[in-house]
Each structure stands twice: as C-alpha cells, then as structure tokens.
Design a protein around this motif. Sequence first.
Motif, PDB file in Angstrom:
ATOM      1  N   LEU A  98       0.815  -1.218   0.000  1.00 39.05           N
ATOM      2  CA  LEU A  98       0.000   0.000   0.000  1.00 39.05           C
ATOM      3  C   LEU A  98       0.846   1.264   0.000  1.00 39.05           C
ATOM      4  N   ILE A  99       2.092   1.187  -0.427  1.00 32.36           N
ATOM      5  CA  ILE A  99       2.989   2.325  -0.228  1.00 32.36           C
ATOM      6  C   ILE A  99       3.316   3.089  -1.501  1.00 32.36           C
ATOM      7  N   VAL A 100       2.960   2.571  -2.674  1.00 37.00           N
ATOM      8  CA  VAL A 100       3.259   3.279  -3.917  1.00 37.00           C
ATOM      9  C   VAL A 100       1.993   3.436  -4.743  1.00 37.00           C
ATOM     10  N   ASP A 101       2.021   4.417  -5.622  1.00 37.02           N
ATOM     11  CA  ASP A 101       0.916   4.645  -6.557  1.00 37.02           C
ATOM     12  C   ASP A 101       1.112   3.706  -7.743  1.00 37.02           C
ATOM     13  N   PRO A 102       0.242   2.709  -7.918  1.00 37.32           N
ATOM     14  CA  PRO A 102       0.454   1.736  -8.991  1.00 37.32           C
ATOM     15  C   PRO A 102       0.313   2.352 -10.378  1.00 37.32           C
ATOM     16  N   ARG A 103      -0.345   3.508 -10.479  1.00 39.75           N
ATOM     17  CA  ARG A 103      -0.512   4.158 -11.787  1.00 39.75           C
ATOM     18  C   ARG A 103       0.691   5.017 -12.161  1.00 39.75           C
ATOM     19  N   ASP A 104       1.563   5.272 -11.184  1.00 37.46           N
ATOM     20  CA  ASP A 104       2.727   6.128 -11.415  1.00 37.46           C
ATOM     21  C   ASP A 104       3.884   5.577 -10.587  1.00 37.46           C
ATOM     22  N   ARG A 105       4.477   4.496 -11.076  1.00 37.71           N
ATOM     23  CA  ARG A 105       5.507   3.799 -10.309  1.00 37.71           C
ATOM     24  C   ARG A 105       6.749   4.666 -10.137  1.00 37.71           C
ATOM     25  N   PRO A 106       7.287   4.748  -8.917  1.00 34.95           N
ATOM     26  CA  PRO A 106       8.522   5.506  -8.702  1.00 34.95           C
ATOM     27  C   PRO A 106       9.748   4.699  -9.114  1.00 34.95           C
ATOM     28  N   ALA A 107      10.891   5.372  -9.142  1.00 36.21           N
ATOM     29  CA  ALA A 107      12.166   4.708  -9.425  1.00 36.21           C
ATOM     30  C   ALA A 107      12.875   4.292  -8.149  1.00 36.21           C
ATOM     31  N   TRP A 108      12.497   4.893  -7.004  1.00 38.30           N
ATOM     32  CA  TRP A 108      13.086   4.532  -5.711  1.00 38.30           C
ATOM     33  C   TRP A 108      12.122   4.930  -4.612  1.00 38.30           C
ATOM     34  N   LEU A 109      12.373   4.429  -3.432  1.00 35.24           N
ATOM     35  CA  LEU A 109      11.532   4.685  -2.271  1.00 35.24           C
ATOM     36  C   LEU A 109      12.311   5.487  -1.243  1.00 35.24           C
ATOM     37  N   LEU A 110      11.588   6.340  -0.509  1.00 37.00           N
ATOM     38  CA  LEU A 110      12.198   7.133   0.555  1.00 37.00           C
ATOM     39  C   LEU A 110      11.295   7.089   1.777  1.00 37.00           C
ATOM     40  N   ASN A 111      11.865   6.684   2.894  1.00 40.22           N
ATOM     41  CA  ASN A 111      11.137   6.680   4.161  1.00 40.22           C
ATOM     42  C   ASN A 111      11.822   7.645   5.119  1.00 40.22           C
TER      43      ASN A 111
END
Length: 501
Positions: free
Chosen positions: A392-405
């Motif tokens: 539930l942490i990313v927008d499936p319609r606009d996938r990111p290239a990396w994650l930041l917490n």
Amino acid sequence: MTSIDRLAARVPARLRGDAWQCFALGLLAAIALPPFHLLPVLWFVVPALLARLARAGGWRRAAWLGWCFGVGFNLLGLFWVTEPMLIMASDFWWAIPIAAPAIAVATAVYMILPALAVFAVRPRNRAGRLSAVLLFAGALVLSNLAQEFLVTGFPWNYWGADWAFSGHLGLAMIQPAAIGGIFLLTLLTAIAAGLPYVGRAGWIGSAVLVAAWAGYGVARTAAGPAPASRYTVALLQPDFAVPGSFTQPALQARWRRDLALTREALAKAGKGDDIVVWPETASPALLQTDASARAAIAAIAGDTPVLAGSFRLAADGSMRNSLVAVKGSGPAVAWYDKWKLVPFGEYTPGWLPLKVTPGGGFTPGPGPRTLHVPGVPPVGPMICYESIFAGLIVDPRDRPAWLLNVSDNAWFGDTTGPYQDFATTRLRAVEEGLPLVVDTNSGISAVIGPHGRVDATLGLDRAGFWLINFQLRCRRRRSVVSASQWRESWAFTRLFWGWFV
C-alpha cells in the motif's frame, strides 16, 4: 511429548493450565522478533501450541487459548509503545501501566482465527496433524491481512519480519517477499515451524522446505540487480530530542542546526551531491509557505534538491505531516502528505467519542503518490508508520524509481521498536523491487538495495550527516502482488472471518 511439554511438567501445578502455557509460549515466540531473531524457538513453540489447541474441549476454549498466546506474544513484542509516554510522563502518566497491555489484549484477537482453524480439524493422526499445520498457517496469514486493514490497521509483529536479519542468510530468506510480500514469508515460517508437530517426518519436511527456501533466495540474489545509475545522497540524522522545546529560541536553534548540517554535507560532497534529505518533521518552519525559510536553504544548497520533513498548512486550514521538496528559492516544487497516521498519536479514530490526540492531531493526505522533483528520479515517499503497510505504499498508476522513508524513531529510544520498524521497512524494498533510502532523526538510517541488501547504515543515537553513493537499481516492474489484489484478498478475509467467528 515435545520438549516444551517436558519443560512444562516442571512448572508449579497452579501454572500448568493450558491457558498459562499458551501465554508463556507467546512470550517465547516474541524473542524470534527483531532485534533478537531467535527463530529456532518457533520450531518448538508452534508444535506445542498446536498440541494444546488440538486438545481444547470446545471452540470457545480453543479461541481462549489462541487469545492467551496472542496476549503473551504481543505483550513482549509491543512493550516499546510505552516509551513515548515515559518521555511525556507528566501528561500521560496514567497511560503508562495500561498502554502495552491494552494493545496486547486487542491485537491478541487476531490469533483466534488460527486457533479455531486448528480446533476445526481435531487432528487424531499424522494426516490430521499435517492438515492442522497447513490450516494454522493459512489462517495466520488471513489474520495478518485483517490486521492490516481492520479498525485503523496495525500490521506489526508479523512472523515474516523475523527473517530480516543481517548477513547473507537473512538476505536469502527474505527473497520470497518479492512474490507474496511479508505474508508469504509468514506462511512459510508457520508451515516450516509447525511441521515438527506431524512427527519425525515433519522434521524432515521442515528441513527440506527451509533448504529449498534458502536455495531460492541465494539463486535470486546471485542474479544481481539491474545496471545502476549513481546518485550522491546526503542524509541528515540530527538526533533532536523529543518532544523538544517549542519556544522561539529552541526552534531557531533547531533550524540553525538543520542548515549547518546541510552546509557541512554539501561542502564535503563538493559538486557531486544530487539530493539532500531531512528526516520527518526536521524543519521547524512550514517550508511550503515560508519563503524566507526556502531562501535560507537555497543560499546553502543552491539548486540541489532538498527533501525535508515539515509540517504543512493545507488550503483548507488543516495541518499535515508532510515531505516538502525545495529546489532553489522559489515555491516548493512538490510535497507529499502522510496518509497513514498513527492512531491516538497523530489523530483520534472517528469511532472514539473522546479526542485524545495532543494538539488536535493531523489530517491525512489522499494516499500514496509519486513525487516528481526536477533533477531527482521519481520517488515514492513514506513517512514513518506508513512503511509497515505492505502493498500500500506506492501509486500503482505512477511507479517511482526509488523509495524514501523519513521517520522520527527517537520517541522509542533504544527499545526494540526501532529495530522492528527497520526490519519491516526493509521488506518493502524486496516487495516493490525498488531501492530504498531510510532517513530518521535518531537512527536507524540506511540505504537498501532492491533485493533488500543493506548497503550502508547509520545506527541509533548518532548525530550528524551521512554521504552515500546511492545505487539507483530497480526492477522494471513490481513482482509482488498489487495493492488491488491485497484489497481483494482482504474482502475474502472478511467473509472467511465472518463465517468462522
């Protein structure tokens, strides 16, 4: 008779009841959680629990025993929730003795379904015991799904996170998360630890399963990630005290420290620095609306993007816990509002008639989204608590290239809480197939590859800045099931739960 049964025979008679023993088994199971990772105890705890559930005299008794196990497990696994109240003891002294027990009592409900599943089989032979193991594991996963969504959602103390320990073995064992997330890890753990209940053949089956599991992980990590794009990231870990003073001089001192650390990091990095990250709520200024604060950052960082934790006053007048992207002295180029708020700490759930959140709390954002900041690869932000919600942490319609917490775990001191949080957050990289940067106020900060390999860490209670050559390696698509599929699974879980209970 299992080893646990022989040990229980030495316990005083008044404490030999199955309820007390299930409570004790729950306590033992909790030491498999981070940071201890004593997983072998589960191979003795789970068969002993299954044996007690199988001989329960009725479904109510089985539910009671499952709940007792859950209380012991969560009481030890969640004792760290008391730490913020100790920090603010003058205001919340009354909650200190009841907070951890109350949460343990509530979350123990999720062990009722697995207990009922075992009792429903009433195993009498080897085949029945195998069925009990498989039903227990499946029901435990369904309960985990319920725990992610039910009421406010609190997906903590999942058995799958037990495997997120350091070293090559830990890396190999978390790789199935790329297929089915932390839920698949929990399923495999429950089956492997439960198989000895079947007998000697079960021990062999458990060994084969763990060996195949490890072999898959080794093969997957040996393949290596995709080619890398390199970015230099400056992470600030200021180690501010919490809650800290809110007087004007104290806020100014905090602001000066943010700027000083940024200046030092950029001076050391030279012109190669691409991104600067500040942790959750690091900025005492409202960066989205405070032009002078943005100008002060730009005077140091120039056009280097700064992604900073900051409060944000929305157009409707509501206060948000946000990540604000600053690039130059102009308006903020992007922002993200935390949407999974901490119950009671950041908001009061609507079903509670009394408002108990300090300061009135925050308003949640619209949901996961990808930030597009000039000069920075598209990033999927998470703020603190959000990183524990698998799928539930990313927008499936606009996938990111990396994650930041970005987070502030200083509230939990040197307890097990920050370690448990880090282990669970690490699994998000494996599930999403994306590199992950974790920046916290007081640690643990880290850079994690798309396979879950921890490339670098900055431990607890260390202050300063940290420069890291961030390898932007990612899979072309996410391999774990999508958020919509999790929601479909949750719909099934509700039907299953209602039928059983």
